[in-house]
Design an enzyme around this catalytic site. Structure first.
Site, PDB file in Angstrom:
ATOM      1  N   CYS A 134      21.926  55.907 -46.370  1.00  0.00           N
ATOM      2  CA  CYS A 134      23.104  55.343 -45.726  1.00  0.00           C
ATOM      3  C   CYS A 134      22.751  54.002 -45.085  1.00  0.00           C
ATOM      4  CB  CYS A 134      23.617  56.294 -44.656  1.00  0.00           C
ATOM      5  SG  CYS A 134      24.194  57.863 -45.282  1.00  0.00           S
ATOM      6  N   CYS A 190      16.709  64.154 -44.738  1.00  0.00           N
ATOM      7  CA  CYS A 190      18.100  64.430 -44.340  1.00  0.00           C
ATOM      8  C   CYS A 190      18.300  65.897 -43.997  1.00  0.00           C
ATOM      9  CB  CYS A 190      19.064  64.145 -45.484  1.00  0.00           C
ATOM     10  SG  CYS A 190      18.812  62.646 -46.369  1.00  0.00           S
ATOM     11  N   CYS A 211      23.618  63.899 -40.184  1.00  0.00           N
ATOM     12  CA  CYS A 211      23.203  64.330 -41.531  1.00  0.00           C
ATOM     13  C   CYS A 211      23.742  65.730 -41.841  1.00  0.00           C
ATOM     14  CB  CYS A 211      21.687  64.334 -41.671  1.00  0.00           C
ATOM     15  SG  CYS A 211      20.948  62.737 -42.062  1.00  0.00           S
TER      16      CYS A 211
HETATM   17  S1  SF4 Z   1      21.552  59.062 -43.154  1.00  0.00           S
HETATM   18 FE1  SF4 Z   1      22.421  58.300 -41.219  1.00  0.00          FE
HETATM   19  S2  SF4 Z   1      24.599  57.808 -41.573  1.00  0.00           S
HETATM   20 FE2  SF4 Z   1      23.824  59.047 -43.312  1.00  0.00          FE
HETATM   21  S3  SF4 Z   1      24.400  61.097 -42.785  1.00  0.00           S
HETATM   22 FE3  SF4 Z   1      22.294  60.857 -42.059  1.00  0.00          FE
HETATM   23  S4  SF4 Z   1      22.427  60.081 -39.908  1.00  0.00           S
HETATM   24 FE4  SF4 Z   1      24.485  59.925 -40.874  1.00  0.00          FE
END
Ligand code: SF4
Length: 233
Positions: free
Chosen positions: A203, A229, A121
């Site tokens: 995501c 995030c 993230c």
């Molecule tokens: S939500 Fe998951 S895939 Fe997207 S940036 Fe964060 S860890 Fe990476």
């Protein structure tokens, strides 16, 4: 370096109180009048963001809307971005990480999100957002107080110390039902995954459908003690 705001702390506090009970449309219009194109709407094209896009395009034909393209959004999300641009007649700004997915895999190994989502993230969301917000005075988000305990104290207008900008949260007081009432009343397009058990859509590797009765954000980073995030302080 982040850009700084021209609003003083006292003015931010004044508007936070003055607009706290105002309808979101009023807060959106105030934000546009106050910041103009120094205001950017952060959109993941979830239900809340679609409300804000609809509201913002009622006060300006040239909204500044951006999204963090991690490279692993759902196909349905990419399709909705295109549909939204066509319907409302603007082009959303696509903000990219410094590392491609291939470069990230070379440096950190495949599937970093499954081993260390905080680092993933940071690379794919937080750093790009930090870079983008350095060029604006205020950002607008779709966060609501009842989404998580973490968001319970969100003001409708606040200073975002993390990024050194003003943050406007027009939907802070709204509940999920009000979001949907607005979308339906206005015929606003939305991500079809919402109808398949995804109240919160991020995501693809880190989002699953939730079961009836589960916390709406239980589908984000399931198995990790992570609910944000890192975009919201
Ligand atoms: S939500 Fe998951 S895939 Fe997207 S940036 Fe964060 S860890 Fe990476």
């Amino acid at each position: 370096m982040s850009s700084d705001t021209r609003l003083t702390a006292a003015e931010v506090a004044y508007w936070a109180d003055r607009l706290d009970q105002a309808p979101p449309e009023t807060i959106v219009a105030w934000a546009w009048d106050t910041f103009g194109d120094r205001l950017a709407l952060a959109s993941s094209f979830g239900a809340e963001d679609m409300c804000l896009i609809d509201m913002l395009t009622r006060v300006t034909k040239t909204p500044r809307v951006f999204y963090l393209d991690t490279g692993v959004l759902f196909p349905e999300t990419y399709a909705l971005i295109h549909e939204t641009e066509q319907r409302y007649g603007f082009r959303a700004e696509r903000v990219l990480p410094r590392l491609t997915l291939e470069e990230q895999a070379e440096r950190y190994g495949d599937g970093l999100w499954a081993r260390d989502p905080d680092t993933c993230c940071m690379i794919r969301k937080v750093e790009p957002l930090t870079r983008y917000l350095a060029g604006v005075e205020a950002w607008m988000t779709g966060i609501r107080r009842d989404q998580t305990p973490f968001r319970a104290n969100a003001r409708v207008v606040e200073r975002d110390e993390k990024f050194g900008v003003i943050k406007v949260n027009p939907l802070a007081r709204w509940r999920w039902e009000q979001v949907w009432a607005y979308l339906q009343a206005r015929g606003v397009p939305y991500n079809p995954l919402h109808d398949q058990g995804y109240p919160s859509i991020g995501c693809a590797p880190c989002t699953r459908a939730v079961r009836p009765g589960e916390d709406p954000r239980a589908g984000r980073w399931a198995g990790f003690g992570k609910t944000e995030c890192g975009l919201h302080k």
